[in-house]
Design an enzyme around this catalytic site. Structure first.
Site: not given
Lengths: 509, 509
Positions: A283-286, A310, A404
């Site tokens: 997933g997106v993020g730090s 994604e 997503g």
């Protein structure tokens, strides 16, 4: 359909092709009706239009009904803004500050729009990325009469464009919209064309399977086509994206990464799905970025590591540079500014191993299933039975949207939720009695990992799940969680809950 | 791969083929280890094995540690029982009564097993039907060492069988199990072979798309293959299924059916997805059965009506007989006893238009998407933001399981939840402030229909959704729901909740 295997062959000569109406941004903005549905390109905070939204904000600046000197002097905009993913401040700040946005779909990550959503001033709904294209193409989500798609591109022709740093759902937006406005941004290199692989899904019930047979295959070309005559205006622009900024990995991030690596080492040995390769999404993020970067330390034997997700974040670029990642598929080059520079400097080489796809292919449920992708996503909180809140703090305060995470968590044969056990410096446990909002249910979550360990929930009953998850909670909260389970157990049932105290811990904001 | 288009050509001569070890049920039961994972055929309460489970129950009857006269005299069974869907009392009653089941997956519909699950005596987990086959084939759900598949068939050979009234996940079970026991039931007509279309999905990452291009196409044959040498025993049996019994449609059912028909009439005109046909699925149950039957009254113009779902219920047989349904695809002939007789009397004719598939094809996410199926499922409760509870009364007391409702609700381009506005004779509102358990989230639910009307939630913000859903609630509850929304609204946020009173209405059982 072009399937050029040579990246250079996918890069066009020049940016503007054919007899094209080039205008300034202010003129282009006049083609956006006051109450339009405005589709915008952009995903992962890159590849969004910049000049036309700012021109719209300028035009509206005097339109506020606030008693100020210029009240009523500007355009009174009430836009429905639809993006593929998160976009920049030119849209989600500038247009919000002039009250130009009435509705917003399906994901955002800027404070201005976020505050407006949580105050109820902007009507927002989050949607799965994989189905957003169909939502706009086949109706039901927004009114497309008089709608406009405003799209950033590196090149444009009379009936096509080549997107810049993200593809997202732009192909569906230009199909759904009545008219198209293209921003050709000369600060986005033409070589970005080499990454893109645009595929258009057909219309049910005669929709063919997406013909992708491997995560790194190409099935399209760099161009997004649209109906001739839809192109209303082209604006020549400059200006870089304002991408995500990642914090450095924390000790907790690295402990989670260690547990994930250990778990994956065992899992690839256990299951025949990973005999030759491990296909993975983050997933997106730090935290996701840190987990990507740390995956190079896991001992996967001779297996290839393949990313099918994604967004391409910096952690993946590191793995590519180290020769530890065979290929990456995503819908956005959501790199930091430094990461973008690394990529732009050597785009054709990276484009050998990186494919930027349409969002309904990058996140396609059927492809996640067929490729057997391991999904790794983070969350706001996980409850004792494995239900996951990804979106709403305290059950009510929207952060960004489901994005997503549902596409991958639901369709992956192995779904991992990775998160720190606490928030707010330890004041809040992220392992909670009952999720205050549910985005992913117990049916879709296989494994939960915190800095305190791994809870493998597969094949477990709810009571067993709860015991495993207590061990992943921060030690300070374990006794209280057990006390909750005792109270809940007294009420009986398959999945015991004590509804009177289930939310006693929830931060009310 | 056989794709015989003549139903008769799919029917074998005779039931037992080749050199097969035929034994009695008691002897076969001895091949099931005491602590085995036992996979059983059966779906929609039909097509399950009958004699071997009863023989196991007999063998265990003295094994109870209850101080009775025969305590310790029988087998001490601790089985993990995995079915495709619901099965008969021979399994979920007889084996429960002798405490022979420790674990049960992923769906059940009999009081005995249900009570044991809710008492915590049987560890149960519900799973999506579409992914259950992978869950058992690729591990993680149950231990398959020493596992046995016990399967009802109409015919058997040394390395194949033809299932009886349901297919479900039997193909995956015989692949995952170490050994196979087949019950050949002479009360299940051989002509059932004509319905079956068995397709085996490949192994990721080289899994091909399921090659089905139309809802009524055939891509396999009637046989389920397994490895030679797995066949441990064949038992010749008799005895009919004990299928679901449906109540007659109530006035509320018919009002819901009327609203659904009106809504669909508008929707097929609005969207290009339905230019030629309407593909539709209905959930299992009396309401679903009533809705299927009533769909013949809707004016769909020249469009064909096609069923692509999980079970064939009597309502669909009525539509077929009336010439109002072009074809039906399912994984189970879940008909009433009377419906089975109608079908058995004319099986070859019905098999022209009815295909019984494997559960991962009948419920395949990719196929539901590609065919653009409209999903219509019922629920325990729906909350004001569109989150749906399908499984757990009061948040804790399991009814049957999520079954295929998630497969369809998540992947259909249009997902409808249809339910009466109240339960318990009006004492409980099924439109609630907050769902006490969430199986389907706001991201997947498009439309809610009760006897009081239609709430079209597409494109709405949570606040808008809540207002629309209040109008679908029973009038007696609307003021209280509005009062709840006022309290929740005072706390603010995108999706306002008042966690202190959210469950005040929930029936604590």
């Amino acid at each position: 359909m072009s399937r050029e295997t040579d990246p250079e062959a996918r890069i066009p000569d020049g940016r503007i092709h054919g007899d094209i109406p080039v205008v300034d941004a202010a003129s282009a903005a006049e083609h956006v009706p006051d109450d339009a549905t405005m589709f915008v390109s952009g995903f992962g905070s890159v590849g969004y239009p910049k000049a036309v939204p700012l021109a719209l904000a300028d035009a509206a600046a005097g339109g506020r009904d606030d008693g100020s000197e210029d009240a009523g002097a500007g355009r009174n905009l009430s836009l429905s803004v639809v993006s593929g993913g998160s976009v920049g401040g030119e849209i989600d700040e500038a247009l919000v500050e002039v009250d130009a946005i009435d509705r917003r779909y399906p994901f955002q990550a800027r404070e201005a729009i976020n505050t407006a959503i949580n105050d109820g001033r902007v009507a927002f709904a989050d949607r799965h990325i994989s189905s957003l294209g169909d939502d706009v193409r086949f109706g039901g989500l927004v009114d497309t009469d008089g709608s406009v798609a405003v799209v950033e591109a590196v090149a444009v022709g009379p009936d096509w464009l080549i997107p810049s740093t993200s593809v997202g759902l732009t192909h569906a937006f230009v199909e759904a919209a009545d008219t198209v406005i293209v921003e050709v941004n000369e600060d986005q290199p033409l070589s970005l064309s080499a990454f893109h692989d645009v595929y258009r899904t057909g219309t049910p019930p005669e929709r063919d399977p997406i013909p992708l047979t491997a995560p790194d295959e190409r099935i399209g070309g760099p161009r997004i086509a649209f109906e001739p005559g839809k192109l209303e205006a082209v604006v020549e622009t400059t200006g870089r994206d304002a991408p995500y900024e990642f914090r450095d990995p924390t000790d907790v991030d690295l402990e989670i990464a260690g547990h994930l690596g250990d778990f994956l080492e065992q899992e690839v040995e256990r299951s025949s799905l990973y005999d030759d390769s491990l296909r993975i999404q983050f997933g997106v993020g730090s935290l996701g970025n840190a987990l990507m970067g740390a995956l190079g330390d896991a001992d996967l034997g001779d297996r290839d590591l393949i990313y099918y997700g994604e967004v391409l974040q910096d952690g993946l670029l590191d793995l590519l540079d180290a020769g530890e990642l065979r290929s990456a598929s995503a819908t956005s080059l959501a790199l930091s500014t430094e990461g973008q520079e690394r990529l732009f400097d050597d785009a054709e080489r990276y484009a050998e191993d990186v494919v930027i796809r349409t969002g309904d292919v990058s996140n396609g449920p059927a492809l996640i299933d067929r490729f057997g992708v391991v999904a790794v996503n983070s969350a706001v909180e996980v409850d004792l039975y494995g239900h996951v809140n990804s979106t709403n703090l305290g059950g009510s305060r929207m952060i960004s949207g489901v994005g997503g995470s549902g596409d991958f968590t639901r369709n992956a044969p192995l779904s991992v939720i990775a998160l720190g056990s606490t928030a707010a410096g330890g004041d809040i446990s992220k392992i909670v009695p009952k999720a205050s909002h549910v985005d992913h249910t117990e049916h879709d979550v296989d494994v939960v990992i915190t800095e305190h360990g791994v809870a493998d929930l597969r094949g477990t009953s709810p009571r067993e799940r709860a015991r495993a998850l207590v061990e992943c909670a921060h030690p300070d909260y374990r006794d209280d969680l057990r006390a909750y389970l005792d109270r809940a157990g007294a009420t009986g049932g398959h999945e015991p809950v004590d509804l009177d105290t289930a939310f006693d811990w929830t931060d009310r904001g």
